[in-house]
Enzyme design. Sequence first.
Site, PDB file in Angstrom:
ATOM      1  N   GLU A  63     -17.237  35.555  18.083  1.00 11.05           N
ATOM      2  CA  GLU A  63     -17.251  37.024  18.138  1.00 11.05           C
ATOM      3  C   GLU A  63     -17.745  37.497  19.516  1.00 11.05           C
ATOM      4  OE1 GLU A  63     -20.263  40.301  16.347  1.00 11.05           O
ATOM      5  OE2 GLU A  63     -19.373  38.975  14.845  1.00 11.05           O
TER       6      GLU A  63
ATOM      7  N   HIS B  28     -18.997  31.381  14.092  1.00 12.94           N
ATOM      8  CA  HIS B  28     -18.235  32.639  13.947  1.00 12.94           C
ATOM      9  C   HIS B  28     -18.808  33.705  14.872  1.00 12.94           C
ATOM     10  CE1 HIS B  28     -18.204  36.748  12.351  1.00 12.94           C
ATOM     11  NE2 HIS B  28     -16.986  36.510  11.916  1.00 12.94           N
ATOM     12  N   ASN B  29     -20.118  33.867  14.849  1.00 10.62           N
ATOM     13  CA  ASN B  29     -20.751  34.893  15.682  1.00 10.62           C
ATOM     14  C   ASN B  29     -20.597  34.593  17.166  1.00 10.62           C
ATOM     15  OD1 ASN B  29     -21.567  35.813  13.163  1.00 10.62           O
ATOM     16  ND2 ASN B  29     -23.607  36.372  13.857  1.00 10.62           N
TER      17      ASN B  29
ATOM     18  N   SER C 197     -20.272  37.854   6.691  1.00  9.07           N
ATOM     19  CA  SER C 197     -19.775  38.580   7.851  1.00  9.07           C
ATOM     20  C   SER C 197     -18.892  39.747   7.439  1.00  9.07           C
ATOM     21  CB  SER C 197     -18.968  37.644   8.761  1.00  9.07           C
ATOM     22  OG  SER C 197     -18.461  38.358   9.878  1.00  9.07           O
TER      23      SER C 197
ATOM     24  N   LYS D 190     -21.240  30.091  10.170  1.00  7.66           N
ATOM     25  CA  LYS D 190     -21.440  31.515  10.442  1.00  7.66           C
ATOM     26  C   LYS D 190     -21.925  31.723  11.884  1.00  7.66           C
ATOM     27  CE  LYS D 190     -22.091  35.974   9.623  1.00  7.66           C
ATOM     28  NZ  LYS D 190     -23.002  36.468  10.630  1.00  7.66           N
TER      29      LYS D 190
END
Length: 484
Positions: free
Chosen positions: A192, A188-189, A130, A185
Amino acid sequence: MQKKSDIGLIGLAVMGENLVMNMESKGFTVSVFNRTTEKVTKFVEGRAKGKNIVGAYSLEELVSQLEKPRKVMMMVKAGAAVDAMIDSLIPLLEPGDIIIDGGNSHFPDTIRRTKYVESKGLLYVGTGVSGGEEGALKGPSMMPGGSPEAWPYVKPIFQAICAKVEGGFPCCEWVGRDGAGHFVKMVHNGIEYGDIQLICEAYQLMRDYLGMSADEMHEVFKEWNEGELDSYLIEITRDILAYKDTDGAPLVDKILDTAGQKGTGKWTSIAALDEGVALTLIGEAVFSRCLSAIKEERVDASKVLGGPNGKFEGDKKAFIEDIRNALYASKIVSYAQGYALMEAAAKTYNWDLNFGEIALMWRGGCIIRSVFLGNIKQAFDKNPSLKNLMLDDYFKAALEKAQDGWRRVCAAAVMAGVPAPAMNSALSYYDGYRCARLSANLLQAQRDYFGAHTYERIDRPRGEFVHTNWTGEGGTTAASTYSV
């Protein structure tokens, strides 16, 4: 004799190129290959000229250039292209060699691929990367998982090229087996998506309800970035609002209000549904993008559907502070939900996730990097078995402090007809989580009435399910399975 390369990389798009340049700048020799071989020539004779970067024009040549155990990193489009590349590489590699997927692969695919590659005597790593193109070049956040035996071999490279935070700590640590890295991940996205949506709602409240200009909002975000909201996304929002088009007008005002997505937010929401976790804010963020995409329909609807068109009357400065509190409180809820999802998945997939380390990995390099993540690390360092981030003393106090302003903003948005779905869903989750007795007792009665799904009673032990013959005609037979 030419020195063997430390690692090979396949896929010379912007992320691949920048990762190669990053690796080389840290002292590693890198071999590169691209399916369209003209890109290899252009790269090695251009940007990479004079550096320890070696071009390869076939997979066979790439593999022959690598030090054993060979490490081959793929930066190719998620999906079938990854499987095809794995199948092409396996016959060329030897036991103990390592295949690395640095793309945004869906974690179930990484679980499957790890098992498949290991069955061939090789090792597999699926790592989230990222930070976008700038992060790839200067230091991304990296979230590796897969075959644990591969970690000692890729660790020196990954921890050399990743972002560093206070004390020189690398924003890269081993996450867990098979798909754990790509799962983290993905979350995380998803977070986001939530952060971006919350910022956009704050922006729309200031623009449409308070009537503020882009320059005025720039000053607000500039101030916010110097406090507890200090983060990469607040920082770039500040800069975007100050950016002028060629005619001197704010560029942001000329951008069409339809948002795209690459699927990771949707994957996060689906994973939450699979795990039975209330990931309401990120779900709203995904649906908000879907709603934005039907621009023509919304324009037509705006001419037909009525609603309030109230303008703000009151202390503008005080309400901006309320918006800041609503944004911060909602952000806490979003991360609390994301961590709840990771905790549930860890149990499902038998991953030993270190939640404090994950916060540290996100502290620098990545899109959601912020000072806020340091507080999350402290919370899990203090209590590794913390059930919900909102229960930590720091976040509990922050929510208490922000709560009045948060409620005023959500109420004002509803009364003014300004959409703020993420802020409102966050507040609903907070109220639902702190509610000792919800209305689901009625829901369970309804399910038992029409489907004999059974229910538990408050005057009997948990786990004991009963059925009521509500109409006197249904009999005593209940459904064979009970599902919340």
